[in-house]
Each structure stands twice: as C-alpha cells, then as structure tokens.
Design a protein around this motif. Sequence first.
Motif, short mmCIF file in Angstrom:
data_model
loop_
_atom_site.label_atom_id
_atom_site.label_comp_id
_atom_site.label_asym_id
_atom_site.label_seq_id
_atom_site.Cartn_x
_atom_site.Cartn_y
_atom_site.Cartn_z
N SER A 59 16.72 5.16 46.50
CA SER A 59 16.08 6.26 47.28
C SER A 59 17.07 6.46 48.60
O SER A 59 18.10 6.00 48.86
N ASP A 60 16.57 7.29 49.50
CA ASP A 60 17.29 7.73 50.80
C ASP A 60 16.93 6.70 51.63
O ASP A 60 17.59 6.78 52.83
N LEU A 61 16.19 5.74 51.51
CA LEU A 61 15.77 4.70 52.47
C LEU A 61 16.75 3.58 52.87
O LEU A 61 17.38 3.25 52.01
N ILE A 62 17.05 3.81 54.08
CA ILE A 62 18.17 2.74 54.63
C ILE A 62 17.59 1.98 56.02
O ILE A 62 16.79 2.60 56.62
N LYS A 63 17.97 0.87 56.26
CA LYS A 63 17.61 0.10 57.46
C LYS A 63 18.65 -0.18 58.67
O LYS A 63 19.67 -0.49 58.07
N VAL A 64 18.31 -0.42 59.76
CA VAL A 64 19.00 -0.75 60.66
C VAL A 64 19.99 -2.06 60.51
O VAL A 64 19.06 -2.87 59.87
N ASN A 65 21.01 -2.13 60.81
CA ASN A 65 21.92 -3.27 60.65
C ASN A 65 22.18 -3.38 58.88
O ASN A 65 23.21 -4.40 58.79
N GLN A 66 21.86 -2.74 58.02
CA GLN A 66 22.17 -2.67 56.77
C GLN A 66 23.67 -2.28 56.68
O GLN A 66 24.01 -1.26 57.24
N SER A 67 24.26 -3.03 55.75
CA SER A 67 25.91 -2.70 55.48
C SER A 67 25.91 -1.96 54.46
O SER A 67 25.47 -2.14 53.42
N LEU A 68 26.71 -0.69 54.53
CA LEU A 68 27.14 0.21 53.20
C LEU A 68 28.26 0.19 53.10
O LEU A 68 29.34 0.19 53.93
N LYS A 69 28.86 0.30 51.65
CA LYS A 69 29.94 0.63 51.39
C LYS A 69 30.57 2.17 51.67
O LYS A 69 29.66 2.87 51.26
#
Length: 190
Positions: A59-69
Amino acid sequence: MKKSLVTISTSLMLLFGISSGASASSNTYTVKKGDSLSKIAKTYHITVSNLKQWNHLSSDLIKVNQSLKIVNPGTTVKSSPVKTTPVKTTPVKAIKQITVSASAYTLNFARCTGITATGINLKKNPNQKVISVDPKVIKLGSKVYVPGYGYAIAADTGGAIKGNKIDVFIPSQKAAIQWGRKTVKIQILN
C-alpha cells in the motif's frame, strides 16, 4: 605469523563491514513527518510503483523513521547489509525514444505566472524538473529522461512547442542561455 593472520583477518572484516554499510546507507531514505511515497518518488525522479516494489510495500502507507530503499535506474540493491549477493532490479525502461530539438525556458518574463499546464507552481518549486511539450507528441504527465538535464515530467506546453520540440525548465536565466538549443534523443518512461 598467527598474530599477522589475525590482524589481516580483522582488517578484512572491518573493510568489508564498512564498505557494505556505506553502500546500504547511500541507497536508503529515512521517512520524515509529512512525507508520502509520491513526494519521495518526485524528489528522486523515480516512480511510486518502483519505490513500492523495491521496498515490498503493498500500500502507500509509510511511517516516520521507516527506512526505504532508493535505487537509481539500472543499478542493483543489496537486500540487506549482511548479504553480499546483489538483488537484480528492473531498470526503468523507455516505452518510446524520440529525437527532439530542446531549448530552455525560465520564469524571467512579465507574462509568466509560473504555473504549468498541469498545475505545478514553478515559482514555489524552482528545482522541479519540468519540460514543455506538444501533447500530441508527448502526453502531459509523462515521465521522461532528457540527456544533459535528467529525469523530468512533461508538465507544460508552449506556443512555439509543436511537433518534436521540447523546452526544459531551468530556473536561472544564465543557465538557460547556456543550455541553448540542442538536438537530443529523449526517453519517454510511461
């Protein structure tokens, strides 16, 4: 002899450990408050679809401090800093390539509102990579790659932009003049 082997082994482990950490950190982005996948994708000139694929997001849901490639087209990403086998990624492929005459434009004239045909405010976003196109040749909203300019979005039109002509937006008048007019082979990515 034993002490030398231990020293060499330790040095090699440190070297490989440091090098994988640097590689991993240079391809990651930490989500900040107010971020969205589309905002991050736009910043890095990539698609939301690729961002979701690289990070196994459903989904398009992301969280603060999540690490993305974050992957540059045509490069590979390591699935984890510990593994040494690269994971193959699909490079961004052009659906069409065309040769165009490319010139540059700025906002430095009286009648210019700074709002593109698709609604992007270039006065508020002067570093946005935007090109003007003939919508009969390149659909508005298309992502494109222009050699010497980079990844951009076809977000504007212009009275003189007919056929295989484009204008690249450059915020500085001096840099726009330096761009001049050139013939380039662009890639339309979607």
